[in-house]
Design an enzyme around this catalytic site. Structure first.
Site, PDB file in Angstrom:
ATOM      1  N   GLY A   1      -1.720   7.242   1.339  1.00 17.35           N
ATOM      2  CA  GLY A   1      -1.898   7.361   2.765  1.00 17.35           C
ATOM      3  C   GLY A   1      -0.548   7.177   3.532  1.00 17.35           C
ATOM      4  O   GLY A   1       0.351   7.678   2.982  1.00 17.35           O
ATOM      5  N   ILE A   2      -0.849   6.468   4.646  1.00 16.73           N
ATOM      6  CA  ILE A   2       0.431   6.497   5.547  1.00 16.73           C
ATOM      7  C   ILE A   2       1.486   5.721   4.613  1.00 16.73           C
ATOM      8  O   ILE A   2       2.589   5.805   4.958  1.00 16.73           O
ATOM      9  CB  ILE A   2      -0.066   5.697   6.800  1.00 16.73           C
ATOM     10  CG1 ILE A   2      -0.823   6.566   7.581  1.00 16.73           C
ATOM     11  CG2 ILE A   2       1.253   5.404   7.650  1.00 16.73           C
ATOM     12  CD1 ILE A   2      -1.530   6.030   8.788  1.00 16.73           C
TER      13      ILE A   2
ATOM     14  N   ASN B   1       1.292   3.123  -2.112  1.00 18.07           N
ATOM     15  CA  ASN B   1       1.095   4.430  -3.374  1.00 18.07           C
ATOM     16  C   ASN B   1       0.256   5.455  -2.639  1.00 18.07           C
ATOM     17  O   ASN B   1      -0.164   6.467  -3.399  1.00 18.07           O
ATOM     18  CB  ASN B   1       0.507   3.739  -4.499  1.00 18.07           C
ATOM     19  CG  ASN B   1      -0.796   3.090  -3.944  1.00 18.07           C
ATOM     20  OD1 ASN B   1      -0.817   1.861  -3.161  1.00 18.07           O
ATOM     21  ND2 ASN B   1      -2.081   3.325  -4.472  1.00 18.07           N
TER      22      ASN B   1
ATOM     23  N   TYR C   1     -13.575  -3.759  10.815  1.00 15.10           N
ATOM     24  CA  TYR C   1     -12.055  -3.073  10.342  1.00 15.10           C
ATOM     25  C   TYR C   1     -11.347  -3.378  11.812  1.00 15.10           C
ATOM     26  O   TYR C   1     -10.002  -3.749  11.569  1.00 15.10           O
ATOM     27  CB  TYR C   1     -12.227  -1.720  10.049  1.00 15.10           C
ATOM     28  CG  TYR C   1     -10.966  -1.105   9.809  1.00 15.10           C
ATOM     29  CD1 TYR C   1     -10.011  -1.380   8.795  1.00 15.10           C
ATOM     30  CD2 TYR C   1     -10.436   0.101  10.571  1.00 15.10           C
ATOM     31  CE1 TYR C   1      -9.111  -0.491   8.552  1.00 15.10           C
ATOM     32  CE2 TYR C   1      -9.298   0.617  10.409  1.00 15.10           C
ATOM     33  CZ  TYR C   1      -8.486   0.338   9.600  1.00 15.10           C
ATOM     34  OH  TYR C   1      -7.241   0.739   9.282  1.00 15.10           O
TER      35      TYR C   1
ATOM     36  N   GLY D   1       0.701  -1.112   0.084  1.00 21.79           N
ATOM     37  CA  GLY D   1       0.063  -0.071  -0.248  1.00 21.79           C
ATOM     38  C   GLY D   1       0.770   1.170  -0.103  1.00 21.79           C
ATOM     39  O   GLY D   1       0.486   2.303   0.464  1.00 21.79           O
TER      40      GLY D   1
END
Length: 325
Positions: A31-32, A29, A181, A27
């Site tokens: 956000g964090i 690409n 989540y 991930g």
């Protein structure tokens, strides 16, 4: 007490060199994950951005290169919701070793209905936890080939108030998106700690560390167009929250320290300094419910059954640093 000596305190703005090392950020690409990749790229390391969307990876790499001239970056097509594809993705790395993987990518749904991956797993649990569980199995030979490989699992403060229902891991009986989540992130954190216990028992050179970003908001995150564009209005609206939480650039700090700081040890939990919500990273006590090794062992067994993988059961016979990477 900080893990660094008082003479050399950790400085999030002056990171140590990591020349010659290779890191994978799932991930990476957005956000964090994007900010983890940006910050690690400034150390001279090769940073691989794992993403299911090649176009977004290219945009993220272009943004990083504007801020870090000469950054060593690669993109890797990686779909954590497709378990059967993960072996081929790791093979596409064409690497002899991997110094660290940051298990950061995640899906967060706000509304019903419940969704499933192509493998029939609830989407958030299947992607956030099971996808990373299976990916780690494929990466373990590469991590074992590095001098001190690390698995850094990005948890969530949302997991602090959740507890796993081991009889309903797929949220079939009760599906509430925010709870599901939080439980998927809690499962990740249990996995990261249990992984380290199993690696230590196997006398592996690889360690596993768990981190969380605290409270990280888009409105407090600096712009990185086209990856993230913050308007002036959003910044003004977010300023009051800045007393308690932070932006995603700061949410990356715990993971970056867990990758780079040689004083960080496997089995530890790291998060922001101020109430676990904002500030520079520090080691914090492992949350009480994360110390339940029986829950972790049952989760591991269930995850292994669902994925056909055992991340701690693969012992790599790495070729060292002599090969291409």
């Amino acid at each position: 007490m900080s893990s660094m000596s008082s003479a050399h305190p950790w400085d999030v703005h002056r990171l140590p060199s990591a020349e010659g090392r290779t890191f994978l950020v799932t991930g990476g690409n957005k956000g964090i994950g994007y900010f983890i990749a940006e910050q690690l790229s400034a150390t001279g390391a090769t940073v691989v951005l794992g993403s299911r969307d090649p176009a977004k990876s290219e945009a993220a790499m272009a943004s990083i290169r504007r801020r870090v001239p000469g950054a060593r970056l690669r993109a890797l097509r990686l779909d954590l919701a497709d378990l059967a594809s993960l072996g081929a993705s790791v093979a596409a790395l064409e690497a002899d070793f991997l110094d660290a993987v940051i298990l950061n990518a995640g899906v967060a749904l706000d509304d019903p209905p419940r969704q499933e991956t192509g493998d029939g797993h609830e989407l958030m649990f299947g992607t956030n936890h099971l996808g990373h569980f299976a990916l780690t199995r494929w990466l373990m030979p590469l991590l074992s080939a590095a001098p001190a490989g690390r698995v850094v699992t990005m948890g969530s403060f949302a997991a602090k108030s959740e507890r796993l229902d081991l009889d309903d891991l797929q949220s079939r009986r009760e599906y509430r998106p925010k709870r599901t989540y939080g439980r998927s992130k809690l499962a990740q954190m249990h996995f990261g700690l249990e992984l380290d216990r199993r690696l230590r028992a196997a006398d592996s050179p690889v360690s596993s560390v768990v981190v969380h970003p605290g409270g990280a908001l888009d409105s407090l995150t600096p712009s990185r167009p086209p990856v993230h564009v913050r308007t002036g209005g959003a910044w003004l609206r977010g300023r009051p929250a800045g007393l308690v939480v932070q932006g995603k650039h700061a949410g990356a700090w715990s993971a970056v320290r867990a990758v780079l700081d040689p004083a960080v040890r496997g089995g530890q939990l790291w998060g922001p300094r101020v109430f676990g919500l904002r500030g520079e990273p520090r080691r914090e006590p492992v949350w009480t419910h994360l110390t339940d090794t029986l829950v972790a062992a049952r989760l591991w067994a269930a995850s292994s059954d669902m994925t056909g993988a055992d991340p701690a059961g693969v012992r790599g016979q790495g070729r060292g640093r002599g090969g291409a990477h």
